[in-house]
Design a protein around this motif. Structure first.
Motif, PDB file in Angstrom:
ATOM      1  N   HIS A 353      -1.390 -91.416   1.774  1.00  0.00           N
ATOM      2  CA  HIS A 353      -2.213 -91.995   0.711  1.00  0.00           C
ATOM      3  C   HIS A 353      -1.855 -93.470   0.550  1.00  0.00           C
ATOM      4  CE1 HIS A 353      -3.752 -92.836  -3.333  1.00  0.00           C
ATOM      5  NE2 HIS A 353      -4.518 -91.782  -3.193  1.00  0.00           N
ATOM      6  N   LEU A 354      -2.888 -94.320   0.440  1.00  0.00           N
ATOM      7  CA  LEU A 354      -2.700 -95.767   0.387  1.00  0.00           C
ATOM      8  C   LEU A 354      -3.411 -96.314  -0.848  1.00  0.00           C
ATOM      9  CD1 LEU A 354      -3.551 -96.275   4.145  1.00  0.00           C
ATOM     10  CD2 LEU A 354      -1.250 -96.370   3.160  1.00  0.00           C
ATOM     11  N   THR A 355      -2.644 -96.818  -1.788  1.00  0.00           N
ATOM     12  CA  THR A 355      -3.210 -97.479  -2.964  1.00  0.00           C
ATOM     13  C   THR A 355      -3.150 -98.983  -2.714  1.00  0.00           C
ATOM     14  OG1 THR A 355      -2.528 -95.706  -4.455  1.00  0.00           O
ATOM     15  CG2 THR A 355      -3.025 -97.832  -5.452  1.00  0.00           C
ATOM     16  N   TRP A 356      -4.333 -99.545  -2.472  1.00  0.00           N
ATOM     17  CA  TRP A 356      -4.434-100.946  -2.079  1.00  0.00           C
ATOM     18  C   TRP A 356      -4.573-101.859  -3.299  1.00  0.00           C
ATOM     19  CZ3 TRP A 356      -3.824-101.285   3.082  1.00  0.00           C
ATOM     20  CH2 TRP A 356      -4.290-100.243   3.902  1.00  0.00           C
ATOM     21  N   LYS A 357      -4.208-103.092  -3.102  1.00  0.00           N
ATOM     22  CA  LYS A 357      -4.563-104.127  -4.070  1.00  0.00           C
ATOM     23  C   LYS A 357      -6.093-104.306  -4.048  1.00  0.00           C
ATOM     24  CE  LYS A 357      -0.191-106.530  -3.219  1.00  0.00           C
ATOM     25  NZ  LYS A 357       0.472-107.707  -2.581  1.00  0.00           N
ATOM     26  N   PRO A 358      -6.685-104.793  -5.125  1.00  0.00           N
ATOM     27  CA  PRO A 358      -8.150-104.926  -5.160  1.00  0.00           C
ATOM     28  C   PRO A 358      -8.641-106.083  -4.290  1.00  0.00           C
ATOM     29  CG  PRO A 358      -7.196-105.755  -7.198  1.00  0.00           C
ATOM     30  CD  PRO A 358      -6.051-105.145  -6.414  1.00  0.00           C
ATOM     31  N   LEU A 359      -8.461-105.907  -2.978  1.00  0.00           N
ATOM     32  CA  LEU A 359      -8.842-106.920  -1.985  1.00  0.00           C
ATOM     33  C   LEU A 359      -9.769-106.257  -0.968  1.00  0.00           C
ATOM     34  CD1 LEU A 359      -5.245-108.383  -1.463  1.00  0.00           C
ATOM     35  CD2 LEU A 359      -7.095-109.420  -2.810  1.00  0.00           C
ATOM     36  N   PRO A 360     -11.012-105.992  -1.326  1.00  0.00           N
ATOM     37  CA  PRO A 360     -11.869-105.161  -0.477  1.00  0.00           C
ATOM     38  C   PRO A 360     -12.087-105.710   0.925  1.00  0.00           C
ATOM     39  CG  PRO A 360     -13.128-106.198  -2.263  1.00  0.00           C
ATOM     40  CD  PRO A 360     -11.686-106.401  -2.580  1.00  0.00           C
ATOM     41  N   ASP A 361     -12.223-107.006   1.086  1.00  0.00           N
ATOM     42  CA  ASP A 361     -12.466-107.557   2.417  1.00  0.00           C
ATOM     43  C   ASP A 361     -11.247-107.381   3.310  1.00  0.00           C
ATOM     44  OD1 ASP A 361     -14.989-108.287   1.589  1.00  0.00           O
ATOM     45  OD2 ASP A 361     -14.422-110.359   1.136  1.00  0.00           O
ATOM     46  N   ASP A 362     -10.072-107.655   2.759  1.00  0.00           N
ATOM     47  CA  ASP A 362      -8.838-107.495   3.543  1.00  0.00           C
ATOM     48  C   ASP A 362      -8.614-106.034   3.905  1.00  0.00           C
ATOM     49  OD1 ASP A 362      -8.222-110.244   3.440  1.00  0.00           O
ATOM     50  OD2 ASP A 362      -7.235-110.013   1.505  1.00  0.00           O
ATOM     51  N   VAL A 363      -8.855-105.139   2.954  1.00  0.00           N
ATOM     52  CA  VAL A 363      -8.683-103.717   3.218  1.00  0.00           C
ATOM     53  C   VAL A 363      -9.668-103.259   4.286  1.00  0.00           C
ATOM     54  CG1 VAL A 363      -8.908-101.409   2.212  1.00  0.00           C
ATOM     55  CG2 VAL A 363      -7.719-103.207   0.943  1.00  0.00           C
ATOM     56  N   ALA A 364     -10.912-103.716   4.212  1.00  0.00           N
ATOM     57  CA  ALA A 364     -11.915-103.336   5.205  1.00  0.00           C
ATOM     58  C   ALA A 364     -11.515-103.773   6.601  1.00  0.00           C
ATOM     59  CB  ALA A 364     -13.266-103.938   4.834  1.00  0.00           C
ATOM     60  N   ARG A 365     -10.796-104.884   6.706  1.00  0.00           N
ATOM     61  CA  ARG A 365     -10.387-105.360   8.026  1.00  0.00           C
ATOM     62  C   ARG A 365      -9.255-104.521   8.614  1.00  0.00           C
ATOM     63  NH1 ARG A 365     -12.061-110.553   6.048  1.00  0.00           N
ATOM     64  NH2 ARG A 365     -10.140-110.841   4.856  1.00  0.00           N
ATOM     65  N   VAL A 366      -8.385-103.948   7.781  1.00  0.00           N
ATOM     66  CA  VAL A 366      -7.247-103.208   8.310  1.00  0.00           C
ATOM     67  C   VAL A 366      -7.550-101.718   8.498  1.00  0.00           C
ATOM     68  CG1 VAL A 366      -6.069-102.536   6.147  1.00  0.00           C
ATOM     69  CG2 VAL A 366      -4.717-103.116   8.164  1.00  0.00           C
ATOM     70  N   LEU A 367      -8.550-101.189   7.788  1.00  0.00           N
ATOM     71  CA  LEU A 367      -8.824 -99.753   7.882  1.00  0.00           C
ATOM     72  C   LEU A 367      -9.165 -99.291   9.301  1.00  0.00           C
ATOM     73  CD1 LEU A 367     -10.750 -98.800   4.610  1.00  0.00           C
ATOM     74  CD2 LEU A 367      -8.445 -98.130   5.297  1.00  0.00           C
ATOM     75  N   PRO A 368      -9.936-100.050  10.092  1.00  0.00           N
ATOM     76  CA  PRO A 368     -10.201 -99.575  11.461  1.00  0.00           C
ATOM     77  C   PRO A 368      -8.919 -99.366  12.273  1.00  0.00           C
ATOM     78  CG  PRO A 368     -11.733-101.317  10.878  1.00  0.00           C
ATOM     79  CD  PRO A 368     -10.718-101.272   9.776  1.00  0.00           C
ATOM     80  N   ASP A 369      -7.915-100.212  12.064  1.00  0.00           N
ATOM     81  CA  ASP A 369      -6.668-100.060  12.807  1.00  0.00           C
ATOM     82  C   ASP A 369      -5.859 -98.868  12.300  1.00  0.00           C
ATOM     83  OD1 ASP A 369      -7.217-102.263  14.413  1.00  0.00           O
ATOM     84  OD2 ASP A 369      -6.356-103.650  12.963  1.00  0.00           O
ATOM     85  N   VAL A 370      -5.880 -98.641  10.986  1.00  0.00           N
ATOM     86  CA  VAL A 370      -5.207 -97.462  10.435  1.00  0.00           C
ATOM     87  C   VAL A 370      -5.842 -96.201  11.010  1.00  0.00           C
ATOM     88  CG1 VAL A 370      -4.774 -96.146   8.325  1.00  0.00           C
ATOM     89  CG2 VAL A 370      -4.486 -98.623   8.316  1.00  0.00           C
ATOM     90  N   GLU A 371      -7.173 -96.160  11.062  1.00  0.00           N
ATOM     91  CA  GLU A 371      -7.858 -94.972  11.551  1.00  0.00           C
ATOM     92  C   GLU A 371      -7.709 -94.817  13.061  1.00  0.00           C
ATOM     93  OE1 GLU A 371     -11.816 -94.867   9.919  1.00  0.00           O
ATOM     94  OE2 GLU A 371     -11.049 -94.965   7.859  1.00  0.00           O
ATOM     95  N   ALA A 372      -7.634 -95.933  13.767  1.00  0.00           N
ATOM     96  CA  ALA A 372      -7.411 -95.851  15.214  1.00  0.00           C
ATOM     97  C   ALA A 372      -6.058 -95.229  15.527  1.00  0.00           C
ATOM     98  CB  ALA A 372      -7.517 -97.235  15.844  1.00  0.00           C
ATOM     99  N   ALA A 373      -5.108 -95.416  14.614  1.00  0.00           N
ATOM    100  CA  ALA A 373      -3.776 -94.836  14.804  1.00  0.00           C
ATOM    101  C   ALA A 373      -3.703 -93.386  14.359  1.00  0.00           C
ATOM    102  CB  ALA A 373      -2.745 -95.667  14.034  1.00  0.00           C
ATOM    103  N   LEU A 374      -4.404 -93.029  13.287  1.00  0.00           N
ATOM    104  CA  LEU A 374      -4.227 -91.704  12.685  1.00  0.00           C
ATOM    105  C   LEU A 374      -5.255 -90.672  13.134  1.00  0.00           C
ATOM    106  CD1 LEU A 374      -3.265 -92.609   8.986  1.00  0.00           C
ATOM    107  CD2 LEU A 374      -1.767 -92.200  10.960  1.00  0.00           C
ATOM    108  N   LEU A 375      -6.512 -91.071  13.325  1.00  0.00           N
ATOM    109  CA  LEU A 375      -7.526 -90.067  13.668  1.00  0.00           C
ATOM    110  C   LEU A 375      -7.255 -89.371  15.004  1.00  0.00           C
ATOM    111  CD1 LEU A 375      -8.896 -91.150  11.137  1.00  0.00           C
ATOM    112  CD2 LEU A 375     -11.063 -91.156  12.382  1.00  0.00           C
ATOM    113  N   PRO A 376      -6.707 -90.061  16.036  1.00  0.00           N
ATOM    114  CA  PRO A 376      -6.359 -89.332  17.256  1.00  0.00           C
ATOM    115  C   PRO A 376      -5.295 -88.266  17.065  1.00  0.00           C
ATOM    116  CG  PRO A 376      -6.538 -91.683  17.700  1.00  0.00           C
ATOM    117  CD  PRO A 376      -6.579 -91.529  16.209  1.00  0.00           C
ATOM    118  N   LEU A 377      -4.559 -88.334  15.943  1.00  0.00           N
ATOM    119  CA  LEU A 377      -3.569 -87.302  15.635  1.00  0.00           C
ATOM    120  C   LEU A 377      -4.191 -86.103  14.932  1.00  0.00           C
ATOM    121  CD1 LEU A 377      -0.682 -89.598  14.281  1.00  0.00           C
ATOM    122  CD2 LEU A 377      -1.044 -88.760  16.620  1.00  0.00           C
TER     123      LEU A 377
END
Length: 431
Positions: A353-377
């Motif tokens: 679980h990830l509670t982000w700071k209210p920085l939607p653009d920055d979060v949107a940029r990092v989510l693809p990399d988080v999912e690229a790491a976790l979804l294959p698992l």
């Protein structure tokens, strides 16, 4: 019935999403609700709005059940079976007070008691605990109004039930939820600080088995886990015992908030002070509303067997993730006792679980990399949180659920006109 067609469009809990609905209605009776559903080409129930994506969105009418009265008390606990019939729009914290007064308890609760019963169930929201399932796993019955305005009652023995519990609001407006309960119990909450990553790698199973509910709070930086919250189940009147060392972590000397430097006044009592289950299993107290509008959230449910790989992947992403985080939380969830088609808990899982700071653009940029790491698992995005895949590739998420095609057929039967479609749910079902 109250209608607010000219009011500003409603926003979600965090304020990062303004819904698309053209009106919001508050039906007061079953007849009013049935009329709204029949006359609306698009309609969707809206609960406590604690979803960070557009799962509850509709281009038509939003239905809010805060004034709905079906002639029954908000919570009715059957003394013979222990089953609690709960008004769907009720907040969990309010429902638990009725359940506790009847001498019963729910096996698990989420971190926030402010979330609505129906919305939490529909998105497979959960708490933490090796032996306890998601909130949806406690459901034994549902009442809902379908697209023809008719009321349906589903119970566990019904063939449609496994597809109707975690249904993302796509089958109709749920008006009542029947929940399995257990005899009431007490909980003491103890917090430890300073758990090294080496201890997580070597002793994770022992850590999560050390109490009824265990949460690990970390920013995914090199310092390891900053706080371990352990909620121990006790018999009413039992005090329990403190634990000094926890694989290198030490007991906190004062109450703590998961976020460093924040006053813990919003948190449920710690320091080993026993209390009723409903006042300890959540992290936060019902009479406060923490973090409203000051955060974004994502979560990925990883098969328990792949947990250490997920932790290693998140630590590798730490340099990008940590600066954007308020806090991360690791939780364990038991497998569903009964199969639920869109539940991510067909086996034991670990929630990242990830509670982000209210920085939607920055979060949107990092989510693809988080999912690229976790979804294959084998990880699955939480239905109510921010996810890159749910926005940009919902079809890929659908493939993570073996019974998704069956769910699509169920939606066609219950809602052939597509009244309850909207947001990513519509994109998901479009294939």
């Amino acid at each position: 019935m109250t209608t607010t067609p000219d009011a500003p469009r409603p926003a979600n809990w965090a304020g990062n999403l303004t819904y698309s609905s053209t009106e919001v209605v508050h039906p007061a009776t079953p007849e009013e609700l049935a009329d709204v559903v029949r006359r609306s080409t698009r309609v969707k129930a809206l609960g406590s709005r604690h979803s960070f994506g557009d799962v509850a969105d509709t281009p038509g009418t939003h239905v809010v059940l805060d004034r709905y009265d079906d002639g029954r008390p908000p919570v009715v606990v059957d003394p013979a079976t222990g089953v609690a019939s709960v008004a769907a729009g009720l907040r969990y914290g309010d429902a638990t007070r009725h359940v506790q007064a009847a001498g019963r308890a729910l096996a698990n609760l989420a971190s926030l008691p402010h979330i609505s019963v129906a919305g939490s169930v529909a998105t497979a929201t959960h708490g933490s605990g090796d032996e306890v399932g998601s909130l949806a796993s406690a459901v034994v019955g549902l009442e809902l109004v379908t697209g023809d305005g008719e009321r349906r009652l589903l119970r566990r023995e019904d063939a449609d039930f496994p597809g109707a519990v975690v249904a993302l609001g796509a089958l109709g407006v749920v008006t009542r939820v029947e929940l399995e309960t257990v005899p009431t119990f007490a909980v003491r909450q103890d917090v430890h600080v300073g758990l090294p990553w080496d201890a997580v790698a070597a002793h994770y199973d022992e850590l999560t088995a050390s109490a009824y509910s265990v949460s690990l709070f970390t920013d995914w930086g090199p310092d390891g886990v900053q706080q371990v919250w352990r909620k121990s189940r006790l018999a009413p009147g039992e005090a329990g015992t403190a634990r000094e060392d926890l694989f290198g972590a030490t007991p906190a000397a004062t109450m703590l908030h998961p976020l460093p430097g924040i006053d813990p006044v919003h948190c449920t009592p710690q320091l080993g002070e026993p209390g009723p289950w409903n006042e300890r299993l959540p992290h936060f107290r019902l009479d406060f509303t923490p973090s409203n509008g000051a955060e974004l959230q994502s979560e990925y449910l990883v098969p328990r067997a792949r947990a250490q790989e997920a932790f290693a992947a998140m630590r590798d992403l730490g340099p990008r993730v940590t600066p954007l985080l308020q806090v991360g939380e690791i939780r364990s969830v038991a497998a569903d006792a009964e199969p639920l088609w869109l539940s991510p808990f067909d086996g034991p899982a670990v929630g990242v679980h990830l509670t982000w700071k209210p920085l939607p653009d920055d979060v949107a940029r990092v989510l693809p990399d988080v999912e690229a790491a976790l979804l294959p698992l084998g990880a699955r995005p939480h239905w109510g949180k921010l996810s890159h895949a749910l926005v940009h590739d919902p079809g890929a998420v659908a493939t993570l659920y073996p019974r998704f095609d069956d769910f699509g057929e169920l939606v066609q039967r219950y809602d052939p006109d597509g009244r309850f479609l909207g947001g990513y749910v519509e994109r998901l079902l479009a294939g």
